[in-house]
Design a protein around this motif. Structure first.
Motif, mmCIF file in Angstrom:
data_model
loop_
_atom_site.group_PDB
_atom_site.id
_atom_site.type_symbol
_atom_site.label_atom_id
_atom_site.label_comp_id
_atom_site.label_asym_id
_atom_site.label_seq_id
_atom_site.Cartn_x
_atom_site.Cartn_y
_atom_site.Cartn_z
ATOM 1 N N PRO B 283 5.556 5.536 14.166
ATOM 2 C CA PRO B 283 4.291 5.073 13.581
ATOM 3 C C PRO B 283 3.892 3.719 14.157
ATOM 4 C CG PRO B 283 6.066 4.864 11.984
ATOM 5 C CD PRO B 283 6.670 5.496 13.213
ATOM 6 N N LEU B 284 2.616 3.613 14.550
ATOM 7 C CA LEU B 284 2.123 2.352 15.092
ATOM 8 C C LEU B 284 1.568 1.494 13.961
ATOM 9 C CD1 LEU B 284 1.316 0.730 17.683
ATOM 10 C CD2 LEU B 284 -0.913 1.809 17.476
ATOM 11 N N LEU B 285 0.822 2.160 13.102
ATOM 12 C CA LEU B 285 0.194 1.427 12.004
ATOM 13 C C LEU B 285 0.550 2.130 10.704
ATOM 14 C CD1 LEU B 285 -2.184 -0.759 11.330
ATOM 15 C CD2 LEU B 285 -3.498 1.305 10.929
ATOM 16 N N GLU B 286 0.963 1.323 9.757
ATOM 17 C CA GLU B 286 1.248 1.890 8.448
ATOM 18 C C GLU B 286 0.526 1.072 7.403
ATOM 19 O OE1 GLU B 286 5.627 2.467 8.366
ATOM 20 O OE2 GLU B 286 5.154 3.552 6.528
ATOM 21 N N VAL B 287 -0.341 1.724 6.687
ATOM 22 C CA VAL B 287 -1.085 1.028 5.640
ATOM 23 C C VAL B 287 -0.519 1.468 4.302
ATOM 24 C CG1 VAL B 287 -3.333 0.819 4.541
ATOM 25 C CG2 VAL B 287 -3.177 0.791 7.020
ATOM 26 N N ARG B 288 -0.111 0.487 3.484
ATOM 27 C CA ARG B 288 0.499 0.836 2.196
ATOM 28 C C ARG B 288 -0.269 0.219 1.038
ATOM 29 N NH1 ARG B 288 6.556 -0.693 3.680
ATOM 30 N NH2 ARG B 288 6.945 0.896 5.266
ATOM 31 N N ASP B 289 -0.719 1.060 0.146
ATOM 32 C CA ASP B 289 -1.343 0.631 -1.116
ATOM 33 C C ASP B 289 -2.405 -0.458 -0.907
ATOM 34 O OD1 ASP B 289 0.482 2.308 -2.396
ATOM 35 O OD2 ASP B 289 1.984 0.729 -2.355
ATOM 36 N N PRO B 340 -7.111 -8.131 2.591
ATOM 37 C CA PRO B 340 -6.992 -7.227 1.454
ATOM 38 C C PRO B 340 -6.634 -7.991 0.181
ATOM 39 C CG PRO B 340 -5.098 -7.009 2.914
ATOM 40 C CD PRO B 340 -6.032 -7.984 3.557
ATOM 41 N N THR B 341 -7.020 -7.440 -0.957
ATOM 42 C CA THR B 341 -6.643 -8.055 -2.225
ATOM 43 C C THR B 341 -5.144 -7.879 -2.447
ATOM 44 O OG1 THR B 341 -8.811 -7.400 -3.015
ATOM 45 C CG2 THR B 341 -7.258 -8.173 -4.666
ATOM 46 N N SER B 342 -4.630 -6.697 -2.132
ATOM 47 C CA SER B 342 -3.188 -6.487 -2.159
ATOM 48 C C SER B 342 -2.855 -5.337 -1.230
ATOM 49 C CB SER B 342 -2.711 -6.192 -3.579
ATOM 50 O OG SER B 342 -3.180 -4.922 -3.972
ATOM 51 N N GLY B 343 -1.568 -5.181 -0.952
ATOM 52 C CA GLY B 343 -1.139 -4.111 -0.059
ATOM 53 C C GLY B 343 -0.641 -4.656 1.264
ATOM 54 N N ASN B 344 -0.015 -3.779 2.025
ATOM 55 C CA ASN B 344 0.547 -4.179 3.315
ATOM 56 C C ASN B 344 -0.105 -3.416 4.448
ATOM 57 O OD1 ASN B 344 3.015 -3.864 1.196
ATOM 58 N ND2 ASN B 344 3.063 -5.779 2.323
ATOM 59 N N GLY B 349 5.738 -2.360 12.740
ATOM 60 C CA GLY B 349 6.785 -2.801 11.829
ATOM 61 C C GLY B 349 6.596 -4.185 11.238
ATOM 62 N N GLN B 350 5.545 -4.889 11.672
ATOM 63 C CA GLN B 350 5.338 -6.253 11.189
ATOM 64 C C GLN B 350 4.147 -6.272 10.240
ATOM 65 O OE1 GLN B 350 4.960 -8.882 14.506
ATOM 66 N NE2 GLN B 350 4.655 -10.674 13.221
ATOM 67 N N ASP B 351 4.283 -6.981 9.117
ATOM 68 C CA ASP B 351 3.191 -6.997 8.149
ATOM 69 C C ASP B 351 2.119 -7.988 8.591
ATOM 70 O OD1 ASP B 351 1.510 -6.741 6.088
ATOM 71 O OD2 ASP B 351 2.867 -7.499 4.545
ATOM 72 N N ILE B 352 1.034 -7.471 9.185
ATOM 73 C CA ILE B 352 0.004 -8.369 9.685
ATOM 74 C C ILE B 352 -0.944 -8.823 8.585
ATOM 75 C CG2 ILE B 352 0.036 -7.603 12.093
ATOM 76 C CD1 ILE B 352 -2.371 -5.830 11.430
ATOM 77 N N ALA B 353 -0.884 -8.177 7.437
ATOM 78 C CA ALA B 353 -1.731 -8.619 6.330
ATOM 79 C C ALA B 353 -1.237 -9.932 5.759
ATOM 80 C CB ALA B 353 -1.783 -7.558 5.235
ATOM 81 N N ALA B 354 0.006 -10.313 6.126
ATOM 82 C CA ALA B 354 0.559 -11.558 5.592
ATOM 83 C C ALA B 354 -0.138 -12.772 6.202
ATOM 84 C CB ALA B 354 2.061 -11.623 5.872
ATOM 85 N N THR B 355 -0.697 -12.625 7.409
ATOM 86 C CA THR B 355 -1.437 -13.725 8.029
ATOM 87 C C THR B 355 -2.890 -13.615 7.608
ATOM 88 O OG1 THR B 355 -0.006 -13.416 9.937
ATOM 89 C CG2 THR B 355 -1.887 -14.869 10.222
ATOM 90 N N PRO B 356 -3.440 -14.675 6.992
ATOM 91 C CA PRO B 356 -4.839 -14.587 6.566
ATOM 92 C C PRO B 356 -5.773 -14.379 7.761
ATOM 93 C CG PRO B 356 -3.822 -16.667 5.879
ATOM 94 C CD PRO B 356 -2.811 -15.951 6.686
ATOM 95 N N MET B 365 -0.379 -10.724 17.762
ATOM 96 C CA MET B 365 -0.837 -9.333 17.755
ATOM 97 C C MET B 365 -2.363 -9.223 17.903
ATOM 98 S SD MET B 365 1.597 -6.971 16.536
ATOM 99 C CE MET B 365 3.347 -7.145 16.292
ATOM 100 N N ARG B 366 -3.065 -10.371 18.001
ATOM 101 C CA ARG B 366 -4.528 -10.318 18.018
ATOM 102 C C ARG B 366 -5.061 -9.395 19.128
ATOM 103 N NH1 ARG B 366 -8.375 -10.276 14.810
ATOM 104 N NH2 ARG B 366 -7.862 -8.234 15.571
ATOM 105 N N GLY B 367 -4.447 -9.499 20.285
ATOM 106 C CA GLY B 367 -4.919 -8.688 21.399
ATOM 107 C C GLY B 367 -4.549 -7.213 21.280
#
Lengths: 296, 542
Positions: B283-289, B340-344, B349-356, B365-367
């Motif tokens: 999996p390249l992208l995994e969106v959770r909740d 996002p308001t919440s979720g990953n 494998g890296q949670d990019i939602a953690a960076t505002p 990972m921007r590129g």
């Protein structure tokens, strides 16, 4: 348009593609713009070379030839101290243009920064900035400028500051509106994806798009700033005599109109009018020059 | 009823005269619907403006005659025309929001036309206006009478425009792209309504559209226009099964339809084998909740309600939904333009939602995640050339400079099929398809692993759409990218995607392999979407 894969026979660069070519095109397209730029060139010439070219020293008095009507010796006549009005009018160009250009540049820069910030980030920053600008605009602007000069002192710098302060709100509001409508546009989003920070997106991508309407504002404002500076001098706040300045000259000359020496006030007034007229005409041309969409 | 003979229209422009319509003839019979199909610039709208005599300044009817019910419209005085417009011949415009006055109540706008044509007096205007609104099936017409256009949805606005057009019971209705910009189910509702009203009243109709599929479904006859000329005219069924003119064939081919592969959209002579793309198990992208809540006037609004999905490396996922379904919000969160308001959001494998999102531009990972925007025009800075747009991510993220940068920009232009001389042009000097190519070149400049495509072909003509979609397929095979393809058009998604998600009101209602979802929809909403899409008759294999 229908077929994009076919190579377009457009390998030669067309004339309007370069910046210079575009300026030439804009000038040719509109004779009024051409006239405005020609007059601007004249005023700039006066400002740069005037003091070296005028026939008389603008400050030299000659009591023997006081209050002479216009003649071949003195094109615009002489004043009550025998000074040559033509020389004084030409020499004054530099000071009047300096005041207006400096004041407009200052308010353009400050207004653009404030307006961009307010328009891009919005929120409380926007609210606070807007109320501050509203406060400035709540004063009769000329009275505010008088107050500033009176409080800070009668110097050229203070006239510039006063003129700049009363103009800031106009720039800030214009930029705010222009930035605001573009802050969520696709190209701003794309710029963020390309690794630009918010500040860079604002400065490099969004702000330049507000330049065309700003140019109209700048040129109208230049004329207005000249009037403002002259007005301040006219009522005795500002440039002090004997420095040649259009406002003072009109003020001094006004005393002599009743006794028939009309040339003292009319010629500086005429120059003042022509300068303001030039800047007012300039606006559309400047806008067309900075707008890439006019390069068809 | 209406007969146009040898009509030609010319516009005066700065660069000389442009012949928009060059001698066309057509007839509309009472109670029949004529479709005028063509791509942008074909002169189809100009034709209708000319017969209503509402051409823009600089436009002029050069030759030909336009006769409506025995009246020569070309010779009629402006005064007579004012009586004819709205009363005899009515028009529905492209953008319903622009066609309505934003600061007047819609009911009053319906009254205006009634009173102008003496169909109502001040006393009974309101009742008649409400009746007109009811005729176009607006629920609760009494309440809607007082609404302003901005309070209504796009489909509702278009109904109001139709109500205004039909208020005086005209004999002929001209519908100029009446459903462009509307959702697919709304499109069907609006078209069904117009068709039904036309039948009921025995009204003649001219339907102007770029969508051959749509025209084939609602028209009795179709004329195909190109560059101001009619290239073909005939029965819709026949046009599809046996197109005579090469251009008609190209249009028929380019119309997405059931049973056609993506290469079938191209003209036969340029078709090559469709390149295969490899889908890995990783999996390249995994969106959770994932949840997104906006503060609203009346309490918080949940735009996205806890959705989860994943995209495998090399896979193309379609995200389908109508406006307001949350599909754009989802894609903007994935591409990190919104938080996002919440979720990953796990990327590699890296949670990019953690960076505002405000700080994500410096994220390594921007590129890797880039996006092609919906409106190519809006997504290019009007002050920058095509080259500068493509160079931007290279200069900012990859820190390329000078000749290396120029070489890469040229290489990318080559890759997306943008002729080199166009690189120095400004966006307004490029056509829609060229701008789309610039947008794609910019997005793939850094060779991202995931490309988000937000309706990249929504604003394009069908033949250009066919080319751009095929370009995307080629690029995918060449660069091994994964796609998240956001669209409202199932017919297009089907061509490009391995799997599909159907979103409604912020939730995923249907998901699965594309073929399974398309052929066997498990959710009622998916079924309604599939049914709403125009089903053009299948052409005979070329």
């Amino acid at each position: 348009m229908a077929d994009m894969t076919a190579s377009t026979p457009d390998t030669t660069r067309r004339k309007g593609d370069t910046t210079l070519g575009h300026i030439v095109y804009v000038l040719r397209d509109n004779p009024v713009t051409m006239l405005a730029f020609a007059m601007l060139a004249f005023f700039l010439g006066c400002a740069f070379f005037g003091p070296a070219l005028v026939p008389y020293d603008p400050l030299a008095t000659n009591a023997a030839r006081a209050l002479e009507a216009p003649s071949w010796d003195h094109w615009f006549g002489t004043d009550n101290l025998g000074r040559d009005v033509f020389s004084r009018v030409i020499v004054a160009t530099r000071l009047d243009l300096t005041i207006s250009v400096a004041a407009v540049a200052l308010s353009f820069v400050i207004g653009s920064i404030l307006g961009s910030i307010a328009g891009y980030w919005g929120g409380w920053l926007d609210a606070v900035l807007n109320r501050c600008l509203d406060t400035i605009m709540a004063f009769p602007l000329f009275v505010l400028a008088m107050g500033v000069v009176a409080a800070l002192g009668n110097t050229v710098e203070n006239i510039i500051y006063a003129t700049a302060i009363i103009n800031i709100p106009f720039y800030a509001r214009l930029v705010r509106a222009e930035v605001n409508i573009r802050r969520h546009s696709g190209f701003a989003q794309a710029a963020k994806l390309a690794g630009n920070s918010d500040l860079r997106v604002l400065a490099v991508h969004i702000f330049p798009n507000s330049l065309p309407p700003m140019m109209v504002q700048v040129s109208l404002n230049l004329g207005w700033a000249i009037l403002n500076a002259a007005g301040l001098s006219f009522i005795g706040l500002g440039v002090a005599p004997p420095t040649p300045e259009w406002g003072i000259m009109v003020a001094e000359g006004a005393n002599f109109i009743v006794s028939g020496e009309w040339w003292l006030a009319v010629f500086p007034g005429l120059w003042l009018m022509l300068a303001v007229f030039t800047f007012n005409l300039l606006g559309d041309g400047l806008r067309d020059i900075v707008d890439p969409r006019k390069r068809t | 009823m209406l007969s146009i003979k040898d009509l030609s229209v010319a516009f005066k422009t700065r660069k000389g005269e442009v012949n928009a319509v060059r001698g066309i003839s057509l007839d509309v019979a009472k109670g029949k619907t004529l479709g005028i199909v063509g791509e942008s610039g074909s002169g189809k709208s100009v034709t209708s403006y000319a017969l209503m005599r509402i051409l823009d300044a600089g436009g002029e009817i050069r030759t030909g005659e336009v006769v409506y019910g025995g009246i020569d419209l070309r010779a009629a005085s402006e005064r007579d025309m004012r009586d004819i417009r709205g009363r005899e011949i009515s028009m529905i415009f492209q953008n319903p929001r622009a066609a309505l006055n934003p600061i007047r109540r819609v009911g009053h706008q319906v009254e205006d036309v009634l009173i102008r044509h003496a169909q109502a007096t001040r006393q009974d205007a309101k009742a008649k206006a409400i009746a007109a609104l009811e005729a176009v099936k607006i629920n609760d017409a009494v309440a809607r009478y007082d609404a302003y256009p901005f309070e209504l949805s796009g489909g509702m606005c278009q109904r109001i425009v139709i109500a205004i057009a039909l208020a005086c019971k005209p004999q002929l209705l001209i519908a100029d792209e009446p459903t462009t910009g509307l959702d697919i189910t709304t499109q069907k509702a609006v078209m069904d309504l117009v068709g039904e009203l036309a039948r009921e009243r025995g009204m003649g109709m001219i339907l102007i559209t770029h969508d051959l599929g749509l025209a084939s479904q609602y028209c009795d006859r179709i004329v195909v226009m190109k560059d101001g000329l009619i290239v073909e005219e005939g029965d819709p069924q026949k046009l599809f099964t046996d197109p005579q003119h090469a251009y008609t064939r190209k249009l028929v081919d380019a119309t997405p339809r059931v049973g056609a592969s993506i290469r079938n959209l191209l003209p036969p002579e340029t078709r090559t084998a469709e390149p295969a793309h490899k889908v890995h198990d990783r999996p390249l992208l995994e969106v959770r909740d994932l949840v997104k809540t906006y503060p609203g006037k009346s309490g918080p609004v949940q735009a996205v309600k806890s959705i989860s999905f994943q995209i495998k490396s090399g896979q193309s996922l379609g995200l389908v939904g109508e406006s307001g379904s949350g599909k754009s919000t989802t894609s903007e969160m994935v591409v990190r333009l919104q938080d996002p308001t919440s979720g990953n959001i796990l990327f590699d494998g890296q949670d990019i939602a953690a960076t505002p999102s405000a700080r994500f531009m410096r994220h390594p990972m921007r590129g890797e995640i880039q996006m092609v925007f919906q409106d190519a025009t809006d997504s290019l800075n009007p002050r920058g050339t095509a080259a500068s747009a493509i160079a931007e991510p290279l200069a900012r993220i990859a820190r390329m400079r000078g000749s290396k940068l120029n070489a890469r920009v040229a290489e990318l232009a080559e890759l997306v099929g943008l002729p080199q001389p166009l690189l120095s042009r400004f966006p307004h000097q490029l056509s829609g398809g060229q701008k789309a190519r610039v947008g794609i070149a910019r997005a793939i400049a850094l060779e991202p692993k995931l490309l988000i495509l937000d309706e990249p072909t929504a604003a394009l003509d069908v033949s250009i759409q066919a080319i751009v979609l095929n370009l995307l397929v080629d690029l995918r095979a060449q660069m091994g990218m994964s796609y998240l393809f956001v669209s409202h058009d199932l017919n297009v998604v089907r061509l490009l995607c391995d799997e599909v998600l159907v979103m409604k009101h912020g939730e995923i209602v249907d998901r699965g392999p594309t073929a399974a979802v398309m052929n066997n929809p498990s959710h009622e909403y998916t079924r309604s979407l599939i049914e709403a899409a125009p089903q053009p008759p299948n052409p005979v294999a070329a």
